[in-house]
Scaffold this active site. Structure first.
Site, PDB file in Angstrom:
ATOM      1  N   ASP A   1     -17.068  -6.635 -61.489  1.00 36.12           N
ATOM      2  CA  ASP A   1     -15.719  -6.495 -60.928  1.00 36.12           C
ATOM      3  C   ASP A   1     -14.957  -5.379 -61.641  1.00 36.12           C
ATOM      4  OD1 ASP A   1     -15.963  -9.022 -59.336  1.00 36.12           O
ATOM      5  OD2 ASP A   1     -16.106  -9.864 -61.346  1.00 36.12           O
TER       6      ASP A   1
ATOM      7  N   GLY B   1     -26.810  -6.929 -60.127  1.00 29.81           N
ATOM      8  CA  GLY B   1     -25.442  -6.950 -59.582  1.00 29.81           C
ATOM      9  C   GLY B   1     -25.177  -5.833 -58.598  1.00 29.81           C
ATOM     10  N   GLU B   2     -24.140  -5.071 -58.899  1.00 30.94           N
ATOM     11  CA  GLU B   2     -23.699  -4.059 -57.931  1.00 30.94           C
ATOM     12  C   GLU B   2     -23.607  -2.664 -58.549  1.00 30.94           C
ATOM     13  OE1 GLU B   2     -20.722  -5.367 -55.199  1.00 30.94           O
ATOM     14  OE2 GLU B   2     -19.798  -3.386 -55.075  1.00 30.94           O
ATOM     15  N   ASP B   3     -22.833  -2.546 -59.610  1.00 30.58           N
ATOM     16  CA  ASP B   3     -22.557  -1.197 -60.103  1.00 30.58           C
ATOM     17  C   ASP B   3     -23.777  -0.575 -60.794  1.00 30.58           C
ATOM     18  OD1 ASP B   3     -20.610   0.935 -60.389  1.00 30.58           O
ATOM     19  OD2 ASP B   3     -20.723   0.546 -62.529  1.00 30.58           O
TER      20      ASP B   3
END
Ligand code: TRH
Length: 383
Positions: free
Chosen positions: A17, A272-274
């Site tokens: 996040d 995850g994402e980043d």
């Protein structure tokens, strides 16, 4: 046009996040000359990614971004021109009220999680009318031109390529971290959630017959590593060898250094994402540990990405990739699939660069957001 932005980030767990919102805030300032406030409820998480941040400062200016601790009691601050709630975090009620009172309503966006699923293109940019008369828009990152794209700083790919072209850069960087590798070693980075499949992957690396040097930033996977090594404790700087495998624990790096780590390695395990996106910009083969969701919803996302990513591969390489990613994400044995990956590593390396170039042809999130705002100003929706 210089406008004001409020980006809200509530840190649920992990670093994704704050990793995404901090990167976005920085880029809006650096490349679009926007005035950005970033509201974060966990400054400790930011400090891990950005060591110049101070967890005690309620307000601080970092790389041109006004970073605020998101306070429990919301202060009376003017509402920005563009308001971004990251990953559907709940904005302060007082702030939402102030949005409704503003002479010209702000553009309100929910920055969504990244997914390669087909439906994302159809939902990107859709408005959601709110009971208070405002509209909130869904902004979906993604891998196709019909989405909001991915976070990518201008010149990033060129910078990465320059770094990779001169082996001295890698050597200097690794030396700075106290990493010495055998000249022929396959260098791998490992960033993952707890994973029972790790032991079998480590077995495969230890028996691979070629030197492999595994770099592990301190984090959630360490306990699995300790178990396999048969040690009670692992800390930064620890070095262990088993067969042809050397395992080294390194510190959790700043976001900028983590990029350099990904650029330096021959293969990156990310999550995850980043970090997943950064590994794609690194132009090197990767293994994704997707963030687990209820009812295995994440497995659909995994398959959706694999479908896109494997499209340019030979049947053999595609099968190896699918087998390894599926095994890693469903706690299955990794020995056979790692062997298969090693056999097609040159093709995967070529594909990683091609994929990176293909994605780099698309708009990046910060530019897409600035455009979204400009278009919205030209034609504000009727509420
Ligand atoms: O930390 P994550 O698992 O974050 C996750 C995901 O974003 C997931 O989608 C979300 O739902 C969940 O959090 C709440 O993985 P991610 O997204 O890769 O974020 C890690 C960040 O940490 C990224 O910005 C890279 C950075 N990083 C460093 O700066 N230094 C390091 O040494 C490492 C390993 C990572």
């Amino acid at each position: 046009m210089r406008v004001t932005w409020d980006i809200f980030c509530s840190v649920i767990d992990n670093f994704g996040d704050i990793g995404v919102t901090w990167r976005l805030a920085r880029q809006l300032v650096a490349e679009h000359d926007q005035a950005v406030r970033l509201w974060v409820d966990d400054l400790d998480a930011l400090c891990r990614l950005c060591p110049e941040a101070n967890a005690e400062d309620a307000v601080q200016r970092l790389r041109g971004v006004e970073v605020h601790r998101w306070p429990q009691d919301w202060p009376p601050v003017p509402v920005a021109d563009v308001v971004i709630e990251a990953f559907a975090c709940q904005l302060p009620a007082v702030y939402i009220d102030a949005m409704t009172q503003r002479a010209t309503p702000p553009l309100w966006l929910n920055l969504e999680y990244l997914s390669a699923e087909d439906w994302v293109a159809g939902c990107h940019g859709l408005p959601s009318p709110q009971l208070n008369g405002l509209q909130k828009f869904f902004f979906f990152p993604g891998f196709t031109p019909q989405t909001g794209g991915l976070l990518r700083e201008t010149g990033l790919i060129e910078q990465r390529q320059r770094f990779q072209q001169d082996p001295a850069n890698r050597q200097q960087f690794l030396q700075r971290l106290g990493i010495n590798i055998e000249p022929e070693a396959c260098l791998i980075s490992l960033f993952a959630y707890e994973n029972p499949a790790l032991a079998s992957w480590l077995e495969a690396m230890a028996a691979a017959g070629r030197p492999t040097h595994l770099l592990v930033p301190e984090g959630r996977i360490i306990a699995d590593l300790q178990r396999w090594l048969g040690v009670d404790h692992l800390t930064t700087g620890d070095l262990h060898s088993r067969g042809t495998l050397t395992v080294q624990i390194i510190p959790f790096l700043s976001q900028d250094d983590y990029d350099r780590l990904l650029w330096s390695c021959d293969f990156n395990a990310v999550r995850g994402e980043d970090s997943f996106v950064r590994a794609q910009w690194a132009g090197r083969p990767l293994l994704w540990h997707i963030y687990p969701q209820q009812e295995n919803a994440h497995l659909h996302k995994l398959e959706a990405f694999l479908k896109l990513y494997s499209a340019g591969l030979s049947a053999v390489a595609s099968a190896a990739l699918l087998a390894q990613w599926r095994a890693w994400n469903s706690a299955q044995d990794m020995q056979e699939s790692w062997q298969a990956i090693l056999e097609v590593l040159p093709e995967l390396t070529e594909q990683a660069e091609n994929w990176c170039q293909q994605l780099a042809g698309q708009i990046n999130i910060s530019a897409a957001l600035v455009n979204f705002h400009l278009n919205w100003l030209k034609c504000p929706p009727k509420v």
